[in-house]
Scaffold this motif. Structure first.
Motif, short mmCIF file in Angstrom:
data_model
loop_
_atom_site.label_atom_id
_atom_site.label_comp_id
_atom_site.label_asym_id
_atom_site.label_seq_id
_atom_site.Cartn_x
_atom_site.Cartn_y
_atom_site.Cartn_z
N MET A 153 0.98 -1.10 -0.05
CA MET A 153 -0.01 -0.14 -0.11
C MET A 153 0.61 1.31 0.03
N GLY A 154 0.43 2.23 -0.55
CA GLY A 154 1.02 3.47 -0.93
C GLY A 154 1.47 4.47 0.44
N ALA A 155 0.60 3.97 1.52
CA ALA A 155 0.66 4.92 2.79
C ALA A 155 2.11 4.82 3.46
N PHE A 156 2.70 3.82 3.06
CA PHE A 156 4.20 3.88 3.60
C PHE A 156 4.91 2.97 2.32
N PHE A 157 5.54 3.83 1.48
CA PHE A 157 6.16 3.06 0.30
C PHE A 157 7.56 3.60 0.13
N PHE A 158 8.52 2.68 0.41
CA PHE A 158 9.75 2.96 0.52
C PHE A 158 10.55 2.52 -0.64
N VAL A 159 11.30 3.36 -1.45
CA VAL A 159 11.77 2.92 -2.86
C VAL A 159 13.05 3.37 -3.07
N LEU A 160 13.84 2.40 -3.37
CA LEU A 160 15.34 2.59 -3.76
C LEU A 160 15.31 3.71 -4.95
N ARG A 161 15.95 4.86 -4.80
CA ARG A 161 15.92 6.04 -5.77
C ARG A 161 16.35 5.40 -7.11
N ALA A 162 17.28 4.90 -7.12
CA ALA A 162 17.87 4.32 -8.39
C ALA A 162 16.81 3.72 -9.16
N ALA A 163 15.90 2.85 -8.41
CA ALA A 163 14.76 2.09 -9.04
C ALA A 163 13.73 3.09 -9.54
N PHE A 164 13.42 4.05 -8.70
CA PHE A 164 12.12 5.11 -8.97
C PHE A 164 12.88 5.93 -10.14
N GLU A 165 13.93 6.28 -10.13
CA GLU A 165 14.36 7.25 -11.26
C GLU A 165 14.61 6.39 -12.59
N ALA A 166 15.08 5.30 -12.55
CA ALA A 166 14.92 4.18 -13.79
C ALA A 166 13.61 4.17 -14.35
N LEU A 185 0.40 0.83 -7.49
CA LEU A 185 -0.01 -0.42 -8.31
C LEU A 185 0.82 -0.75 -9.53
N TYR A 186 0.49 0.40 -10.36
CA TYR A 186 1.22 0.51 -11.70
C TYR A 186 2.77 0.53 -11.48
N PHE A 187 3.15 1.35 -10.75
CA PHE A 187 4.63 1.46 -10.59
C PHE A 187 5.24 0.11 -10.02
N SER A 188 4.61 -0.61 -9.06
CA SER A 188 4.92 -1.98 -8.59
C SER A 188 5.07 -2.89 -9.77
N LEU A 189 4.09 -2.85 -10.63
CA LEU A 189 3.96 -3.83 -11.87
C LEU A 189 5.22 -3.61 -12.65
N ARG A 190 5.35 -2.25 -13.05
CA ARG A 190 6.49 -1.89 -13.94
C ARG A 190 8.00 -2.44 -13.20
N ALA A 191 7.88 -1.89 -11.98
CA ALA A 191 9.13 -2.55 -11.06
C ALA A 191 9.33 -3.93 -11.30
N ARG A 192 8.30 -4.82 -11.03
CA ARG A 192 8.52 -6.35 -11.34
C ARG A 192 8.84 -6.59 -12.76
N GLN A 193 8.30 -5.85 -13.94
CA GLN A 193 8.69 -6.14 -15.09
C GLN A 193 10.24 -5.73 -15.33
N ALA A 194 10.50 -4.80 -14.75
CA ALA A 194 11.94 -4.30 -14.92
C ALA A 194 13.11 -5.24 -14.13
N GLY A 195 12.74 -6.23 -13.47
CA GLY A 195 13.42 -6.83 -12.48
C GLY A 195 13.64 -6.47 -11.04
N TRP A 196 12.80 -5.67 -10.64
CA TRP A 196 12.77 -5.15 -9.19
C TRP A 196 11.75 -5.97 -8.19
N ALA A 197 12.11 -6.56 -7.37
CA ALA A 197 10.79 -7.18 -6.32
C ALA A 197 10.53 -6.16 -5.36
#
Length: 264
Positions: A183-196, A211-223
């Motif tokens: 859930m986006g209430a507490f969404f802790f992200v590696l900046r390198a992944a966010f910017e990529a 949700l869409y960001f998480s899907l794109r992250a999974r597709q790019a190889g980020w868990a």
């Protein structure tokens, strides 16, 4: 940025404010009071044209980190405001935090340690346990929707057990686990992944952007992983406050997501 600086101030915290009343001040107060608050490099509050004065008179610093208030002339949406806030920082991690979150010890240090562990080099997103004030942990992780599941849930068939619910209600969140989305209430992200990934898709005004960001992250190889040793308080009643506006934007984002991924 040198290694010592990264270690001392690793997190840029971004909060999107829209008529949050006293929640924003309470959130900042609890965040400043936890032992690991010294991990915060900056706090950016993006105010989406609030009319209640909730963005006025805020502290200029939090645990030694500067607090910046960015005021939008109109409500530009949650995802767009998050992107604005993230763009003002350069720390190793970005924490997108709801204004009604009450921080607790370890909520910052645990995700930092987890993402810095070489064994978790492909983890890009962390969540934490979200609990009410009585200490009950509530479901905060969900599955990526499929066309069949989305249609069935829209028809209420998840309540009959025909399809699994959207949220991982069968999991007690008491163990560290990889999930589709937190859930986006507490969404802790590696900046390198966010910017990529180019940040949040701003076509989602509110809802489904994480949700869409998480899907794109999974597709790019980020868990996406939830380390079970960190917790914050997220009062469920405030988070679930019903309104016609919320229902409209939820439906709009769901249609936008479905049209993009499931076709006509």
């Amino acid at each position: 940025m040198t290694a010592p600086e990264r270690s001392a101030r690793a997190i840029d915290v971004v909060l999107v404010n829209w008529n949050s009343d006293d929640d924003l001040r309470a959130c900042l107060r609890t965040l400043a009071g936890i032992p690991d608050a010294d991990l915060v490099r900056s706090v950016v509050i993006v105010d989406n044209a609030s009319a209640d004065g909730s963005a006025d008179g805020l502290p200029e610093a939090l645990a030694g980190a500067p607090v910046t208030v960015l005021r939008n002339g109109e409500n530009c949406g949650f995802g767009a405001a998050c992107n604005q806030g993230a763009a003002l920082g350069e720390a190793e991690f970005v924490l997108f935090l709801n204004t009604d979150i009450e921080a607790a010890a370890g909520a910052l240090a645990t995700p930092v340690a987890f993402l810095r562990d070489p064994a978790n080099a492909r983890v890009g997103i962390c969540g934490v346990q979200l609990a009410d004030r009585a200490g009950h942990v509530h479901a905060s992780c969900s599955r990526f929707p499929t066309p069949v599941a989305a249609a069935a849930r829209a028809a209420g068939l998840d309540r009959l057990g025909v399809v699994r619910p959207h949220f991982l209600a069968e999991w007690d969140h008491a163990e560290t686990r990889a999930v589709d989305q937190v859930m986006g209430a507490f969404f802790f992200v590696l900046r390198a992944a966010f910017e990529a990934l180019g940040g949040f898709d701003e076509r989602f005004f509110v809802f489904f952007e994480e949700l869409y960001f998480s899907l794109r992250a999974r597709q790019a190889g980020w868990a996406t992983v939830v380390p079970a040793t960190a917790r914050v308080v997220h009062p469920a009643a405030a988070a679930a406050r019903p309104s016609a506006v919320r229902q409209f934007y939820f439906a709009r984002s769901r249609v936008l997501y479905g049209h993009k991924h499931f076709g006509r």
